[in-house]
Design an enzyme around this catalytic site. Structure first.
Site, PDB file in Angstrom:
ATOM      1  CG  ASN A  94      -0.237  -0.184   2.501  1.00 16.19           C
ATOM      2  OD1 ASN A  94       1.016  -0.629   2.703  1.00 16.19           O
ATOM      3  ND2 ASN A  94      -1.065   0.502   3.468  1.00 16.19           N
ATOM      4  CG  ASP A 306      -0.166  -4.655  10.363  1.00 18.83           C
ATOM      5  OD1 ASP A 306       0.330  -3.894   9.591  1.00 18.83           O
ATOM      6  OD2 ASP A 306      -1.590  -4.539  10.739  1.00 18.83           O
ATOM      7  CG  HIS A 310      -0.306   6.301  10.579  1.00 16.51           C
ATOM      8  ND1 HIS A 310      -0.736   6.554   9.328  1.00 16.51           N
ATOM      9  CD2 HIS A 310      -0.767   5.179  11.040  1.00 16.51           C
ATOM     10  CE1 HIS A 310      -1.438   5.191   9.018  1.00 16.51           C
ATOM     11  NE2 HIS A 310      -1.338   4.492  10.221  1.00 16.51           N
TER      12      HIS A 310
END
Length: 430
Positions: A94, A306, A310
């Site tokens: 992504n 994972d 951010h």
């Protein structure tokens, strides 16, 4: 010719069933001898009192590059990996543009080679732009270096398309990683649906959304015969589905859980803590207990992070609007040791296995072992080291750690990749 001698550490290598005090002699990036050694080397590491393991293999991370270099780059993500004793990572697709073609995969491979920090194994998208409409260029991506495909972040909702993807992937012996979530059941949920979400007045994401999708992936794996890996499972229903599949004789289905889902509950969301907002969400205690049971009985094949960095403005928002995800590369071993090994849920060797050779084997990579002749990817940990997690000191650009402020035990001291010391005395060198 360059040489390195790691002296007097406790060597824990589950792949070769080794747990002993000894030395490791490395020449030109390859392990040449293990035992009580008298070899002279260009550099010597005194490992007395330390745990010497294969470099950790994390098969689920987000490095964001290309496209979101403000959140993370292959450079900063690799440095964070080294700080946590991780020497190999599988990066999710992504990015921006999405890694659904050979050009993006080749960029990642070449950038990692240029940096010479950790082994980066890109994972391509299953469908174009991860939109679930058209299959991606799987064969071309594999030829360019992709080790698997996934639409991580969304499920391939169309069962017919997913079956075609599995059949196509099988022809190229390509692993398909499945993000298990049924969108129409998860719609609008921002955390686990349960007492805590009700008490906080937040829309919940029910476990059945994951359970149903897990069963779908397993049924289509049975039909196609393709290798399917269910990633970051968080519910007892999904874990039971994998367990039952394995009991029925299916050898083409594997699964991982992220360390935070194995050790933390949705109680972390109290106070509207957006660092605890993630995808899948942290679940209630009964699900966490089921995950630990799945780790203990062999249902779970790997533990991941994972790692999802951010920027601060995306997290400092109302809980409903905040970005999902937590960083984890710099805390994964410590969380494993503190919450699973120290309380004796699993042994140290069992934990290391789930973070080294087992994920490497799923990815088809010859990593995660300290056997003679293996690549000298090695991590040294101090399991007596107690420390308080301070994200401001992370090498990652992402400071959004669900473990922020928690006291953990166990820390990487030295990290070696291909025989080169990349972190020494807790400081990344490159």
């Amino acid at each position: 010719m360059s040489s390195l001698l790691i002296k007097g550490g406790r060597i824990v290598d589950p792949a070769s069933r080794k747990d002993t005090i000894g030395d490791i002699f490395v020449v030109d990036g390859v392990i040449r001898k293990i035992g009580k050694l008298k070899e002279k080397a260009d550099e010597v590491i005194n490992a007395k009192g330390l745990i010497v393991t294969p470099g950790l293999v994390d098969m689920h991370v987000h490095f964001r590059e290309p496209g979101r270099e403000d959140q993370e780059t292959i450079l900063t993500g690799s440095r964070a990996a080294l700080a946590g004793g991780v020497t190999s990572v599988a990066t999710m697709p992504n990015t921006n543009p999405i890694a659904d073609n050979q050009a993006v995969i080749e960029f990642m491979v070449n950038r990692a080679k240029e940096l010479r920090l950790v082994n980066v194994f890109p994972v391509g998208a299953t469908t174009k732009k991860t939109e679930g409409d058209l299959l991606s260029e799987m064969w071309e991506m594999k030829r360019s270096g992709a080790v698997a495909v996934t639409d991580d972040g969304v499920d391939v909702e169309n069962g017919g398309l997913l079956l075609k993807a599995l059949e196509y992937a099988k022809t190229h012996d390509l692993l398909v990683m499945s993000h298990c979530e049924t969108e129409e059941l998860a719609d609008g949920g921002v955390m686990h649906e349960g007492w805590v979400s009700t008490d906080m007045g937040l829309p919940g994401l029910p476990e059945v959304a994951e359970d149903l999708a897990a069963h779908k992936s397993i049924l289509l794996a049975r039909r196609s015969g393709a290798r399917v890996h269910l990633t970051h499972l968080s519910t007892k229903g999904a874990v039971m589905a994998v367990r039952d599949a394995k009991k029925s004789g299916m050898k083409n289905v594997t699964a991982d859980v992220s360390i935070q889902h194995a050790v933390l509950t949705d109680e972390e969301c109290r106070g509207y803590n957006t660092n605890a907002k993630m995808y899948p969400p942290l679940r209630s205690d009964d699900h966490v207990k089921a995950i630990v049971a799945g780790i203990k009985n062999g249902t779970v094949d790997a533990i991941t992070t994972d790692h999802a960095p951010h920027i601060e403005p995306d997290k400092i928002k109302p809980f409903v609007d905040a970005a999902r995800g937590t960083v984890g590369l710099e805390t994964s071993f410590a969380a494993l040791y503190t919450y699973l090994v120290k309380p004796k849920h699993i042994t140290l060797s069992e934990g290391i296995a789930l973070m080294t050779y087992k994920p490497a084997r799923i990815l088809g990579q010859k990593k995660g072992t300290l056997a003679v002749g293996a690549d000298a990817d090695i991590a040294l940990f101090d399991i007596k080291k107690e420390w308080k997690v301070d994200p401001t000191k992370f090498y990652s650009k992402g400071k959004n750690s669900v473990f922020a402020g928690k006291k953990l035990i166990g820390k990487a001291v030295h990290t070696i990749v291909a025989g080169e010391i990349k972190m020494k005395d807790g400081k990344v060198l490159s």
